[in-house]
Scaffold this motif. Structure first.
Motif, PDB file in Angstrom:
ATOM      1  N   UNK A   1      38.515  -0.404   6.892  1.00 46.30           N
ATOM      2  CA  UNK A   1      37.066  -0.537   6.984  1.00 46.30           C
ATOM      3  C   UNK A   1      36.480   0.834   7.278  1.00 46.30           C
TER       4      UNK A   1
ATOM      5  N   UNK B   1      43.423 -13.917   6.338  1.00 46.94           N
ATOM      6  CA  UNK B   1      44.100 -12.776   6.963  1.00 46.94           C
ATOM      7  C   UNK B   1      45.383 -13.247   7.657  1.00 46.94           C
ATOM      8  N   UNK B   2      45.348 -14.468   8.167  1.00 50.31           N
ATOM      9  CA  UNK B   2      46.552 -15.004   8.823  1.00 50.31           C
ATOM     10  C   UNK B   2      47.593 -15.349   7.771  1.00 50.31           C
ATOM     11  N   UNK B   3      47.189 -16.182   6.828  1.00 51.06           N
ATOM     12  CA  UNK B   3      48.154 -16.686   5.855  1.00 51.06           C
ATOM     13  C   UNK B   3      48.792 -15.545   5.058  1.00 51.06           C
TER      14      UNK B   3
ATOM     15  N   UNK C   1      46.365 -10.485  10.985  1.00 47.69           N
ATOM     16  CA  UNK C   1      46.902 -11.834  10.917  1.00 47.69           C
ATOM     17  C   UNK C   1      48.415 -11.774  10.876  1.00 47.69           C
TER      18      UNK C   1
ATOM     19  N   UNK D   1      38.229 -15.220   6.748  1.00 51.82           N
ATOM     20  CA  UNK D   1      39.175 -14.532   7.640  1.00 51.82           C
ATOM     21  C   UNK D   1      40.468 -15.304   7.868  1.00 51.82           C
ATOM     22  N   UNK D   2      40.456 -16.629   7.665  1.00 46.96           N
ATOM     23  CA  UNK D   2      41.717 -17.366   7.847  1.00 46.96           C
ATOM     24  C   UNK D   2      42.788 -16.839   6.903  1.00 46.96           C
TER      25      UNK D   2
ATOM     26  N   UNK E   1      34.035  -3.517  14.148  1.00 50.25           N
ATOM     27  CA  UNK E   1      35.442  -3.121  13.996  1.00 50.25           C
ATOM     28  C   UNK E   1      35.534  -1.645  13.612  1.00 50.25           C
ATOM     29  N   UNK E   2      34.557  -1.172  12.858  1.00 52.61           N
ATOM     30  CA  UNK E   2      34.563   0.243  12.482  1.00 52.61           C
ATOM     31  C   UNK E   2      34.202   1.097  13.697  1.00 52.61           C
TER      32      UNK E   2
ATOM     33  N   UNK F   1      48.959 -12.384   6.227  1.00 54.00           N
ATOM     34  CA  UNK F   1      49.416 -11.353   7.185  1.00 54.00           C
ATOM     35  C   UNK F   1      48.758 -10.015   6.879  1.00 54.00           C
ATOM     36  N   UNK F   2      47.444 -10.048   6.790  1.00 56.10           N
ATOM     37  CA  UNK F   2      46.711  -8.845   6.405  1.00 56.10           C
ATOM     38  C   UNK F   2      46.271  -8.067   7.640  1.00 56.10           C
ATOM     39  N   UNK F   3      46.358  -6.772   7.525  1.00 57.25           N
ATOM     40  CA  UNK F   3      45.868  -5.903   8.589  1.00 57.25           C
ATOM     41  C   UNK F   3      44.530  -5.329   8.154  1.00 57.25           C
ATOM     42  N   UNK F   4      43.528  -5.516   8.982  1.00 56.25           N
ATOM     43  CA  UNK F   4      42.192  -5.002   8.680  1.00 56.25           C
ATOM     44  C   UNK F   4      41.827  -4.083   9.822  1.00 56.25           C
ATOM     45  N   UNK F   5      41.525  -2.849   9.499  1.00 54.57           N
ATOM     46  CA  UNK F   5      41.350  -1.886  10.580  1.00 54.57           C
ATOM     47  C   UNK F   5      40.142  -1.000  10.338  1.00 54.57           C
ATOM     48  N   UNK F   6      39.286  -0.939  11.348  1.00 57.17           N
ATOM     49  CA  UNK F   6      38.164  -0.013  11.296  1.00 57.17           C
ATOM     50  C   UNK F   6      38.613   1.350  11.777  1.00 57.17           C
TER      51      UNK F   6
ATOM     52  N   UNK G   1      42.552  -5.596  13.463  1.00 53.25           N
ATOM     53  CA  UNK G   1      42.601  -7.064  13.469  1.00 53.25           C
ATOM     54  C   UNK G   1      43.689  -7.458  12.481  1.00 53.25           C
TER      55      UNK G   1
ATOM     56  N   UNK H   1      50.645  -9.279   3.132  1.00 52.15           N
ATOM     57  CA  UNK H   1      50.921  -7.991   3.786  1.00 52.15           C
ATOM     58  C   UNK H   1      50.007  -6.866   3.296  1.00 52.15           C
TER      59      UNK H   1
ATOM     60  N   UNK I   1      31.219 -13.273   7.114  1.00 44.24           N
ATOM     61  CA  UNK I   1      32.450 -13.210   6.324  1.00 44.24           C
ATOM     62  C   UNK I   1      33.249 -14.471   6.668  1.00 44.24           C
ATOM     63  N   UNK I   2      33.518 -15.263   5.634  1.00 50.65           N
ATOM     64  CA  UNK I   2      34.014 -16.617   5.857  1.00 50.65           C
ATOM     65  C   UNK I   2      35.517 -16.778   5.661  1.00 50.65           C
TER      66      UNK I   2
ATOM     67  N   UNK J   1      43.176 -20.480  13.796  1.00 51.63           N
ATOM     68  CA  UNK J   1      41.712 -20.621  13.853  1.00 51.63           C
ATOM     69  C   UNK J   1      41.348 -22.091  13.934  1.00 51.63           C
TER      70      UNK J   1
ATOM     71  N   UNK K   1      38.770  -0.979  15.679  1.00 52.20           N
ATOM     72  CA  UNK K   1      39.585  -2.120  16.087  1.00 52.20           C
ATOM     73  C   UNK K   1      40.533  -2.519  14.975  1.00 52.20           C
TER      74      UNK K   1
END
Lengths: 399, 399
Positions: free
Chosen positions: A307, A328-330, B337, A325-326, B328-329, A332-337, B335, A302, A322-323, B310, B333
């Motif tokens: 960004x 982010x699912x496990x 998980x 990213x999976x 994304x920036x 439950x991460x939110x990544x936001x620009x 993104x 979480x 960037x390798x 994925x 956006x």
């Protein structure tokens, strides 16, 4: 955004010698008929007009982009041009302001504008044209205004040319400075774009709460140093990274970071595991690339990633992959620009907050101030090598 | 999650032949003293107990992982084991249920559990031990229960063994099925994990609104086909991609997608530009990797990306790099998980919604049903090659 249209003054300047020559020639011609008299009279009036204009012209040093940049920018990518600017707004300049520029802000996003054919619709990012004056955030004093919101003597910050004087024909997006009991350069930093970016990026994108574990990359920069301090204010644990011992010390000793490390000397993965044994709740990303990839692995479930910038990627031809990213699912991460210009409505609240804490000495801001417009290209190039300690600005004039 | 402990039954089974032999030997020994009589009596009692137990043992075919998988899974990575299970709960099995398993769900996330030493804390993902029975979502009938919430004859869905009968000693996370006027297999799909994943992933992660442009990858799968239908319900424009013409036709003709394309025959970038001339508002990502990288470039400003799975990355050693994160920036956006188990509280609302629309014929669900536990490994392997058309399940028994 300011609309930089100096081209008509340039035109006039180039046209003047030709014009004078022609008129002199015409003066030798004998006054034989009405048409000739009429013509001469018109030319005299025109010449008078030009003469007045020349009288009003001020020398205006400008920094221009010599050529589109690829790779790391170098000083030779920029040139110093001696130009002139009309220091009287013409009668038909409705709602314009003439500015004396005081501080220029050196910001990483400017790198995109140096590349060829870059355009990000809806943002300030589109390529500079080679030969044109650089444009960026800065702080200025109003010399003359035909815009109802501004008057002579006002201080403003916003998008200006990298030049001594700027004519802004659409000044709606310029911000009037009402509080001047701080260094005016702060409006190119803590009280300007970097400040609002740090504030909204942290508070509106990361949903921080007390005791969150926060990591900030490029932490001694104009944005990072503030994110760390904002995080400490609400009781977070904060770690930052920077590129020199001097900056690392600054983060710990002056800015209240709990820990800091030199990412050039210490492996980032190891450092992050050491300083975040239970993982990271919030990552405020100013660098992107491999660091981002590593941090994703060290995030807690979480977690939130804001960004803000990716300076590690701006000078390379192909962005790094960037390798992870999976994860982010496990997790439950939110990544936001985000782009701070979407949060203009937050600015008044931010300025109030910021000035209060500055006055109480609970917020500090470290600047790296270069002197003189001639040194602006070196200062700008320097930020891509991490040469600045604190927010890089260029002082080009005093009030 | 169900706790699969069959080991004690296996132990007993292996022990029985030895025991019988020893007792037979002891029967030939003359009754010479009390100790011997006492010993024989005890042994007889024990034998009687064992005999009863053997009477209660049911043959139980199981699918086991032969070895940790690397690369694409193959059928030979799995084995069919003939085992036995006690069909009477012993008195000390407090709060357990004995299940007859009806449907097994083949889900992409299971690939992670086939790899060596994988563990994602807080999720259902941790490595299967080679030699152990596979575990996954499924639909079952309760044969016997000592848990107050379940009784004989109940139908349930949740985590079960890939076997004909499962003893679940911690059945708290099993879901009781109250509505049975649909194919029971739906509880391994639209009314089970894939359904809730599609629902929360779309509605809680993507913030959809009318006229949003929505792209779904792996759109004919157990999750994707629902996301597309949910999006159409609220008036979005929806495009899906899949790996065969049959699936593409299904998406357009049966599931109401506005457009669909075969990503193996059409370049994804070109297809996305064609079907989303103004860009994508919402991307529901089931595949990751290169497709995700391409989609980021085609997103609109303020777009949302829900990372659900994925599958393109699960069978390769090194995950592909995603290079376009700087967008994304610039496009602001989000993104994110997600894992559907975080949204258990939404399930009742979802089931109600879903059953209503199923009954009205406004929601369809396409399943690919393999028959027989023997065919479960092939069905499971098949999903990684896109062989399934619709949600892949295995029917291993009728009610």
């Amino acid at each position: 955004m300011g609309d930089m249209s100096h081209s008509r003054y340039d035109e006039i300047l180039h046209y003047l010698p030709k014009l004078s020559k022609r008129m002199k020639e015409q003066g030798y011609v004998s006054d034989r008929n009405f048409e000739a008299r009429k013509k001469r009279k018109m030319n005299e009036e025109e010449e008078e007009k030009k003469r007045k204009m020349v009288k009003n012209l001020l020398p205006n040093k400008q920094i221009v982009l010599n050529q589109s940049v690829s790779g790391y920018p170098k000083e030779s990518d920029f040139g110093l041009r001696s130009s002139f600017i009309n220091c009287r707004l013409s009668d038909d300049s409705s709602q314009a302001v003439l500015l004396k520029n005081l501080y220029l802000s050196c910001d990483p996003y400017m790198r995109h504008r140096m590349s060829d054919q870059v355009a990000h619709p809806g943002t300030i990012i589109q390529s500079f044209t080679p030969g044109s004056v650089l444009v960026g955030y800065g702080v200025s004093k109003v010399m003359e205004s035909t815009h109802p919101r501004f008057k002579e003597g006002d201080f403003v910050w916003g998008m200006i040319g990298w030049e001594e004087y700027s004519l802004i024909t659409s000044p709606d997006r310029l911000n009037k400075i009402s509080f001047t009991d701080v260094p005016l350069s702060y409006y190119a930093g803590i009280l300007g774009m970097p400040g609002i970016a740090a504030y909204v990026g942290f508070h509106k994108i990361c949903y921080p709460k007390e005791r969150d574990c926060v990591y900030v990359s490029s932490a001694a920069g104009g944005v990072g140093q503030l994110v760390g301090q904002f995080a400490k204010m609400i009781g977070c644990y904060v770690v930052g990274s920077a590129s020199t011992k001097e900056k690392v010390d600054l983060l710990k000793q002056k800015m209240g970071f709990d820990e800091a490390f030199n990412y050039k000397e210490e492996n980032s993965g190891s450092a992050l595991r050491k300083y975040f044994p239970e993982g990271i709740d919030i990552y405020f990303d100013n660098v992107g690339g491999r660091m981002l990839d590593e941090v994703i692995l060290q995030m807690k479930a979480h977690g939130r990633i804001a960004l803000c910038g990716m300076i590690s990627q701006y000078n390379i031809e192909e962005p790094e992959g960037v390798h992870n990213l999976f994860s982010l699912i496990m997790k439950r991460i939110e990544m936001k620009g985000f782009v701070e210009t979407d949060f203009d409505h937050v600015y008044p609240e931010y300025v109030e907050f910021c000035i209060k804490y500055l006055q109480q000495g609970k917020l500090v801001y470290v600047e790296d101030v270069a002197q003189g417009i001639e040194n602006a290209p070196a200062a700008l190039v320097g930020i891509f090598y991490g040469r600045n300690v604190g927010k890089q600005v260029v002082c080009i004039a005093n009030e």
